[in-house]
Scaffold this active site. Sequence first.
Site, PDB file in Angstrom:
ATOM      1  N   PRO A 148     -11.968 -11.352 -14.479  1.00  0.00           N
ATOM      2  CA  PRO A 148     -12.619 -10.048 -14.686  1.00  0.00           C
ATOM      3  C   PRO A 148     -11.658  -8.861 -14.693  1.00  0.00           C
ATOM      4  O   PRO A 148     -11.956  -7.825 -15.284  1.00  0.00           O
ATOM      5  CB  PRO A 148     -13.610  -9.943 -13.513  1.00  0.00           C
ATOM      6  CG  PRO A 148     -13.177 -10.969 -12.527  1.00  0.00           C
ATOM      7  CD  PRO A 148     -12.476 -12.041 -13.295  1.00  0.00           C
ATOM      8  N   ASP A 206     -18.024  -1.264 -11.972  1.00  0.00           N
ATOM      9  CA  ASP A 206     -16.924  -1.867 -12.702  1.00  0.00           C
ATOM     10  C   ASP A 206     -15.937  -0.781 -13.145  1.00  0.00           C
ATOM     11  O   ASP A 206     -16.337   0.213 -13.779  1.00  0.00           O
ATOM     12  CB  ASP A 206     -17.514  -2.595 -13.922  1.00  0.00           C
ATOM     13  CG  ASP A 206     -16.430  -3.259 -14.738  1.00  0.00           C
ATOM     14  OD1 ASP A 206     -15.917  -4.285 -14.275  1.00  0.00           O
ATOM     15  OD2 ASP A 206     -16.082  -2.729 -15.814  1.00  0.00           O
ATOM     16  N   GLY A 207     -14.668  -0.981 -12.821  1.00  0.00           N
ATOM     17  CA  GLY A 207     -13.654   0.031 -13.109  1.00  0.00           C
ATOM     18  C   GLY A 207     -13.466   0.276 -14.595  1.00  0.00           C
ATOM     19  O   GLY A 207     -13.184   1.410 -15.021  1.00  0.00           O
ATOM     20  N   ASP A 233      -5.414  -0.682  -8.299  1.00  0.00           N
ATOM     21  CA  ASP A 233      -5.093  -1.602  -7.202  1.00  0.00           C
ATOM     22  C   ASP A 233      -5.998  -2.816  -7.397  1.00  0.00           C
ATOM     23  O   ASP A 233      -6.991  -2.986  -6.708  1.00  0.00           O
ATOM     24  CB  ASP A 233      -5.383  -0.874  -5.885  1.00  0.00           C
ATOM     25  CG  ASP A 233      -5.132  -1.745  -4.673  1.00  0.00           C
ATOM     26  OD1 ASP A 233      -4.628  -2.866  -4.839  1.00  0.00           O
ATOM     27  OD2 ASP A 233      -5.464  -1.298  -3.556  1.00  0.00           O
ATOM     28  N   SER A 234      -5.644  -3.626  -8.380  1.00  0.00           N
ATOM     29  CA  SER A 234      -6.565  -4.673  -8.818  1.00  0.00           C
ATOM     30  C   SER A 234      -6.045  -6.062  -8.465  1.00  0.00           C
ATOM     31  O   SER A 234      -4.922  -6.218  -8.005  1.00  0.00           O
ATOM     32  CB  SER A 234      -6.731  -4.602 -10.333  1.00  0.00           C
ATOM     33  OG  SER A 234      -5.588  -5.149 -10.960  1.00  0.00           O
ATOM     34  N   HIS A 241       0.818  -1.219   0.000  1.00  0.00           N
ATOM     35  CA  HIS A 241       0.000   0.000   0.000  1.00  0.00           C
ATOM     36  C   HIS A 241       0.854   1.272   0.000  1.00  0.00           C
ATOM     37  O   HIS A 241       0.516   2.253  -0.653  1.00  0.00           O
ATOM     38  CB  HIS A 241      -0.978  -0.031   1.181  1.00  0.00           C
ATOM     39  CG  HIS A 241      -2.055  -1.061   1.002  1.00  0.00           C
ATOM     40  ND1 HIS A 241      -2.387  -1.995   1.957  1.00  0.00           N
ATOM     41  CD2 HIS A 241      -2.857  -1.324  -0.068  1.00  0.00           C
ATOM     42  CE1 HIS A 241      -3.353  -2.768   1.499  1.00  0.00           C
ATOM     43  NE2 HIS A 241      -3.654  -2.388   0.272  1.00  0.00           N
TER      44      HIS A 241
END
Lengths: 278, 281
Positions: free
Chosen positions: B162, B137-138, B155-156, B62
């Site tokens: 998906p 949904d991004g 940050d996936s 992070h």
Amino acid sequence: MIRYFEKEPYAPVESSYEVEKVLFKIKTKFQEIEVIENSYFGKMLFLDGILQITERDEFFYHEMLTHVVMHAHPNPKRIVVIGGGDGGVVREVLKHHGVEKIYFVEIDEEVINVSKEFFPNVSCAVDDPRVEIKAMDGADFIKRCHTKVDVIIVDSTDIIGFARSLFSEDFFASIKKALSDEGFFVTHSESLHFHKDMVIEVQKTLRKVFPLVDLYATPIATYPGHWWTFAVGSKQLNPRELRRPFDIKTHYYDDEIHTQSFLTPKFYKKLLNKELPW
Amino acid sequence: MDLWFTEKHSPNMGITLRIKRCILQQKTPYQQMDILESYEYGKILLLDGLIMFTERDEFVYHEMIVHVPLLIHPNPKNVLVIGGGDGGTVREILKHPEVERIDLVEIDEDVMNACMEYFPEVSQGLKDPKVRILIEDGIEFMAKGDNRYDIVIIDSTDPIGPAKGLFEPKFYQNVDHTLGQEGIMVTQSESPFQDPKLWSWIYKNISSVFEKAFSYLAFIPTYPAGFWSFTLASKVRHPTKDIRTEHALKLSSTTRYYNPKVHKSAFSLPNFLKSELTKPS
């Protein structure tokens, strides 16, 4: 992926099971009780890290522990079940319609409660009016038992820890005293593969007390060594013989399996003489 | 109870942690979510059986995904986070007082709620008034292109299933349009040691859209190979020459991994990775 690694007492192998879900975990006065869900075996019950039953294969053990002596006895009416808090043995005993009374002696009442919640198909008979639950030590119950009973079944955990007293000469002597003349005693006695010395020890201790002692075995997928044994003590009747017709519903046990499960005399002699090489 | 969790990093290796208990096992509309408590790494969040973060080492990820881009940008005011429903990224962004607004676009509300309940230390920032949470949904959010941002942080989860679209040129083009003049995009870009091809595929996708892409590294013990990368695209600012050093030094009193020297050195790539980038794809 989560796996449950079972502690195998005395066995040179280790079992582990994939965990779909941890369903329950509790520490009682006596032991740790855990229930997990596995995709093949269904729900699985562990006591102190050792697998007791699975939904899929519990009937092998419960049927074989119960029905051999129940069919060897001509007319079993009064039964004592020591341990077996899951209720599987009680369920099997009650398949015999002549049974009038079961003293169900389980030291850890929590096991019964957990089984009622998670294993309804195993614990289904524990609330039958013929069943009297005694939450106490099995050895104490037998010592104080003043009426004669026909069959005593010990369904304990492994021969370590607090179940050890259920395999002593003292305990077997009080069992004999509590049994009627045609009475039978049966207990599980570990695996012929991995616990052979324990199997022999139980046979020899029983022989000090009972005139007739015998041994039969059955395959159980989830117990270490699989070739699981049951030790029988009898005052006068030979446990190899069925004295009543086989007319109950079972998945594994039947009249032929009854007679075939016993060790052949030659093999049995070799075992007791410690002539088996493994 | 002897319970062990294993995540396979390849068919032939993985990471195994002994766990105390399973705290939560839940199927969300998008994925399987589990929260375990381990002996060595504290509580762990798993999505579809893969470690997203652990209490013990989440700070590395992070801090590095946030402070590197935010300290390169001269004045980050509007920040967009795609994914990151656990809140760890937002927590780090909030350490920068100049940031005025954070938009968080998370597809799976259940993950966010579970983190708020079980990881208060990570998710604490999600309730800050600067944060606007959008459950959507991004990829679709980016395609709309309604907003302008100084920084976009992706940050996936991994680029399989998906999240794959979050690593493709079409998506990066939309990011490009949404970024201001000095804008910076950063994405997690997998383990260059475990899967160098995947890493260079991401790098090349980014450099096909943005003029300049820079990959940087961090040590994250519970991720494959313990060796993780982020890839940054910047329109004008240089990732090591344009660090706001004074701010970076000040911030270092609040961080456990990040400091200006770590920032700089993270961009030094070992030879085997440099050569990976020059291989024809």
